[in-house]
Scaffold this active site. Sequence first.
Site, PDB file in Angstrom:
ATOM      1  N   PHE A 129      14.418 -92.108  43.223  1.00 38.47           N
ATOM      2  CA  PHE A 129      13.624 -91.391  42.213  1.00 38.47           C
ATOM      3  C   PHE A 129      13.429 -89.916  42.553  1.00 38.47           C
ATOM      4  O   PHE A 129      12.598 -89.256  41.937  1.00 38.47           O
ATOM      5  CB  PHE A 129      12.258 -92.070  42.046  1.00 38.47           C
ATOM      6  CG  PHE A 129      12.350 -93.456  41.470  1.00 38.47           C
ATOM      7  CD1 PHE A 129      12.509 -93.643  40.095  1.00 38.47           C
ATOM      8  CD2 PHE A 129      12.306 -94.575  42.280  1.00 38.47           C
ATOM      9  CE1 PHE A 129      12.611 -94.924  39.554  1.00 38.47           C
ATOM     10  CE2 PHE A 129      12.405 -95.864  41.746  1.00 38.47           C
ATOM     11  CZ  PHE A 129      12.560 -96.034  40.375  1.00 38.47           C
ATOM     12  N   ASN A 150      13.796 -92.900  33.815  1.00 39.64           N
ATOM     13  CA  ASN A 150      14.467 -91.702  33.302  1.00 39.64           C
ATOM     14  C   ASN A 150      14.424 -91.617  31.780  1.00 39.64           C
ATOM     15  O   ASN A 150      14.243 -90.539  31.216  1.00 39.64           O
ATOM     16  CB  ASN A 150      15.915 -91.650  33.802  1.00 39.64           C
ATOM     17  CG  ASN A 150      15.995 -91.019  35.184  1.00 39.64           C
ATOM     18  OD1 ASN A 150      14.980 -90.615  35.734  1.00 39.64           O
ATOM     19  ND2 ASN A 150      17.185 -90.936  35.743  1.00 39.64           N
ATOM     20  N   PHE A 194       5.447 -83.121  32.295  1.00 38.09           N
ATOM     21  CA  PHE A 194       6.623 -83.456  31.478  1.00 38.09           C
ATOM     22  C   PHE A 194       6.359 -83.367  29.973  1.00 38.09           C
ATOM     23  O   PHE A 194       6.831 -84.189  29.187  1.00 38.09           O
ATOM     24  CB  PHE A 194       7.137 -84.859  31.842  1.00 38.09           C
ATOM     25  CG  PHE A 194       8.452 -84.757  32.546  1.00 38.09           C
ATOM     26  CD1 PHE A 194       8.502 -84.440  33.883  1.00 38.09           C
ATOM     27  CD2 PHE A 194       9.646 -84.925  31.852  1.00 38.09           C
ATOM     28  CE1 PHE A 194       9.719 -84.288  34.531  1.00 38.09           C
ATOM     29  CE2 PHE A 194      10.861 -84.778  32.478  1.00 38.09           C
ATOM     30  CZ  PHE A 194      10.894 -84.461  33.831  1.00 38.09           C
ATOM     31  N   CYS A 252      21.424 -86.803  35.434  1.00 39.31           N
ATOM     32  CA  CYS A 252      20.766 -88.113  35.288  1.00 39.31           C
ATOM     33  C   CYS A 252      20.276 -88.437  33.879  1.00 39.31           C
ATOM     34  O   CYS A 252      20.737 -89.415  33.285  1.00 39.31           O
ATOM     35  CB  CYS A 252      19.619 -88.220  36.283  1.00 39.31           C
ATOM     36  SG  CYS A 252      20.206 -88.277  37.984  1.00 39.31           S
ATOM     37  N   LYS A 271      22.995 -89.130  31.002  1.00 41.91           N
ATOM     38  CA  LYS A 271      23.830 -90.324  31.205  1.00 41.91           C
ATOM     39  C   LYS A 271      22.985 -91.604  31.296  1.00 41.91           C
ATOM     40  O   LYS A 271      23.445 -92.672  30.905  1.00 41.91           O
ATOM     41  CB  LYS A 271      24.724 -90.161  32.436  1.00 41.91           C
ATOM     42  CG  LYS A 271      24.037 -90.436  33.761  1.00 41.91           C
ATOM     43  CD  LYS A 271      25.046 -90.543  34.888  1.00 41.91           C
ATOM     44  CE  LYS A 271      24.387 -90.639  36.252  1.00 41.91           C
ATOM     45  NZ  LYS A 271      23.488 -91.740  36.475  1.00 41.91           N
TER      46      LYS A 271
HETATM   47  P1  NAD Z   1      27.122 -86.462  43.624  1.00 40.97           P
HETATM   48  O1  NAD Z   1      28.268 -86.320  42.718  1.00 40.97           O
HETATM   49  O2  NAD Z   1      26.325 -85.261  44.024  1.00 40.97           O
HETATM   50  O3  NAD Z   1      27.603 -87.144  45.001  1.00 40.97           O
HETATM   51  C1  NAD Z   1      28.436 -88.247  45.072  1.00 40.97           C
HETATM   52  C2  NAD Z   1      29.334 -88.125  46.293  1.00 40.97           C
HETATM   53  O4  NAD Z   1      30.128 -89.305  46.390  1.00 40.97           O
HETATM   54  C3  NAD Z   1      30.311 -86.946  46.230  1.00 40.97           C
HETATM   55  O5  NAD Z   1      30.183 -86.152  47.390  1.00 40.97           O
HETATM   56  C4  NAD Z   1      31.691 -87.611  46.175  1.00 40.97           C
HETATM   57  O6  NAD Z   1      32.696 -86.885  46.842  1.00 40.97           O
HETATM   58  C5  NAD Z   1      31.424 -88.927  46.866  1.00 40.97           C
HETATM   59  N1  NAD Z   1      32.372 -89.977  46.554  1.00 40.97           N
HETATM   60  C6  NAD Z   1      33.017 -90.234  45.385  1.00 40.97           C
HETATM   61  N2  NAD Z   1      33.829 -91.307  45.535  1.00 40.97           N
HETATM   62  C7  NAD Z   1      33.694 -91.722  46.813  1.00 40.97           C
HETATM   63  C8  NAD Z   1      34.275 -92.775  47.567  1.00 40.97           C
HETATM   64  N3  NAD Z   1      35.159 -93.604  47.025  1.00 40.97           N
HETATM   65  N4  NAD Z   1      33.928 -92.917  48.863  1.00 40.97           N
HETATM   66  C9  NAD Z   1      33.033 -92.070  49.434  1.00 40.97           C
HETATM   67  N5  NAD Z   1      32.446 -91.049  48.770  1.00 40.97           N
HETATM   68  C10 NAD Z   1      32.774 -90.881  47.476  1.00 40.97           C
HETATM   69  O7  NAD Z   1      26.184 -87.562  42.963  1.00 40.97           O
HETATM   70  P2  NAD Z   1      24.585 -87.686  43.118  1.00 40.97           P
HETATM   71  O8  NAD Z   1      23.934 -86.717  42.213  1.00 40.97           O
HETATM   72  O9  NAD Z   1      24.235 -87.724  44.548  1.00 40.97           O
HETATM   73  O10 NAD Z   1      24.357 -89.128  42.471  1.00 40.97           O
HETATM   74  C11 NAD Z   1      24.713 -90.316  43.137  1.00 40.97           C
HETATM   75  C12 NAD Z   1      24.033 -91.486  42.440  1.00 40.97           C
HETATM   76  O11 NAD Z   1      22.601 -91.339  42.545  1.00 40.97           O
HETATM   77  C13 NAD Z   1      24.319 -91.579  40.937  1.00 40.97           C
HETATM   78  O12 NAD Z   1      24.362 -92.914  40.570  1.00 40.97           O
HETATM   79  C14 NAD Z   1      23.105 -90.906  40.315  1.00 40.97           C
HETATM   80  O13 NAD Z   1      22.859 -91.357  39.007  1.00 40.97           O
HETATM   81  C15 NAD Z   1      22.006 -91.338  41.256  1.00 40.97           C
HETATM   82  N6  NAD Z   1      20.842 -90.451  41.286  1.00 40.97           N
HETATM   83  C16 NAD Z   1      21.006 -89.088  41.290  1.00 40.97           C
HETATM   84  C17 NAD Z   1      19.885 -88.260  41.370  1.00 40.97           C
HETATM   85  C18 NAD Z   1      20.030 -86.760  41.353  1.00 40.97           C
HETATM   86  O14 NAD Z   1      19.032 -86.087  41.142  1.00 40.97           O
HETATM   87  N7  NAD Z   1      21.217 -86.211  41.572  1.00 40.97           N
HETATM   88  C19 NAD Z   1      18.598 -88.812  41.430  1.00 40.97           C
HETATM   89  C20 NAD Z   1      18.482 -90.209  41.467  1.00 40.97           C
HETATM   90  C21 NAD Z   1      19.602 -91.006  41.388  1.00 40.97           C
END
Ligand code: NAD
Length: 435
Positions: free
Chosen positions: A150, A209, A250, A261, A264
């Site tokens: 979160f 979200n 908010f 986030c 999607k």
């Molecule tokens: P991101 O794109 O910043 O990071 C993902 C990473 O995974 C990248 O560095 C990519 O190179 C790597 N990756 C891709 N395929 C891979 C593989 N096969 N093996 C190893 N590494 C691999 O994504 P994020 O923003 O960190 O989001 C990750 C998840 O967390 C998503 O499901 C997102 O919805 C969720 N989330 C994101 C946030 C946010 O604020 N960004 C908050 C809560 C939840």
Amino acid sequence: MKIGVIGTGYVGLVTGVCFAENGNQVICMDIDEKKIEKLKKGNPVIYEPGLEELLQKNLEEGRITFSISLKETVSQNDVIFLCLPTPPNEDGSVDLSRVMKVSNELAKYINGYKVIVSKSTVPVGTCDRIEKIISKRTKHKFDVVSNPEFLKEGAAVQDFMSPDRIVVGAKNSKASKLMHELYRSFMRLSERFIVMDRRSAELAKYAANAMLALRISYMNELANLCEKTKADINLVRAGIGSDPRIGSSFLFAGVGYGGSCFPKDVTGLRKTAEEHGYDFELLKAIDLVNQKQKHLIVNKIKNHFGKNLTGKIFTMWGISYKPRTDDIREAPSIVIMKELSKAGAKIQAFDPVATENFQKQFDNKIKNVKVYKNSYAALKNSDALILVTEWNEFRRLEYSKMKNLMRTKVIFDGRNIYDPKEIKANGFRYYGIGR
Ligand code: NAD
């Protein structure tokens, strides 16, 4: 504890660094070799307040390492976090290909009891699928846990270190107790650990979200009504936010929500509902209102300057989808730039940290956009300032400097951060959202 993190992006890196900071031994893994090389040298790659210092400290103290090896990350650790991207497919459903591929691959490296934790935002039922995939390829005992994240970009380290809740969906108490032990040091002030079944935990993330996105779209609709009725959305917000049942956070009208986030997750939840034979109409409306809102400021600009913007120069302050992050995924700024460029205008853009990301992804892809290293340099010969992201440094305006630089004195305040009376008193035309 020994922790492996697969996927070292916004969530994975913060997770890894914060667990290391609380005394655990962490390996963060990614398929992006260049990123891993930079991380090994203490360069966090992303902008997130406080992250660089913590990364460097934990590297020096040897609690965090970086790797491209899935084998090492799985075989050497007890708890494995999946922090992989789950982007939207074209139809709005969730692309789980990375999560499924990695689950399939990691199974062969399991060499003893492991807890596999999904931190990625995944549709309800995904942990069941992960469990099935892994169980086909290993004889060792393991548990799959849902632990939705979160954190908020821009305050990610703080959110992770002092979470308002830790949601864990587990099938048995062995896994949930281990997760509690892992997070105990993050809850020194009060217990904030909420255990539930995996499906409820998966759904809770989307529910949160979508609820936040709903508040934004609701305020944006109200703002549009305010314009028609000559009311002021900021005053309406004050009038409703003091009700504790509503709350004041908010409730800001603006140019729409963006980021990796909310957009999607709203469509992802709608698709989940659809797959289960349920037409979740409210979610369609949240998304529709948001799409519309991203174009609103362009309509205001065209109403002021005319439909054909050839020869006009606009200054855009803020490219990231919100302040204190360099993330530009689904940012309203991109939609606004594209529309203005299509109408013939030139855009002079400035952002405190997101410029590099913008150039990497959009260089030469949107015509007539030039990025600047200084907010006031971007105002030279400008016909209007468009405030898109409410970075603190944009909150105070130097009117005399602006008057000398700008061709026409107009401000489009996409986040309602300025006082319309003050702007008008300084000789500028003001356009806000819903006021
Ligand atoms: P991101 O794109 O910043 O990071 C993902 C990473 O995974 C990248 O560095 C990519 O190179 C790597 N990756 C891709 N395929 C891979 C593989 N096969 N093996 C190893 N590494 C691999 O994504 P994020 O923003 O960190 O989001 C990750 C998840 O967390 C998503 O499901 C997102 O919805 C969720 N989330 C994101 C946030 C946010 O604020 N960004 C908050 C809560 C939840």
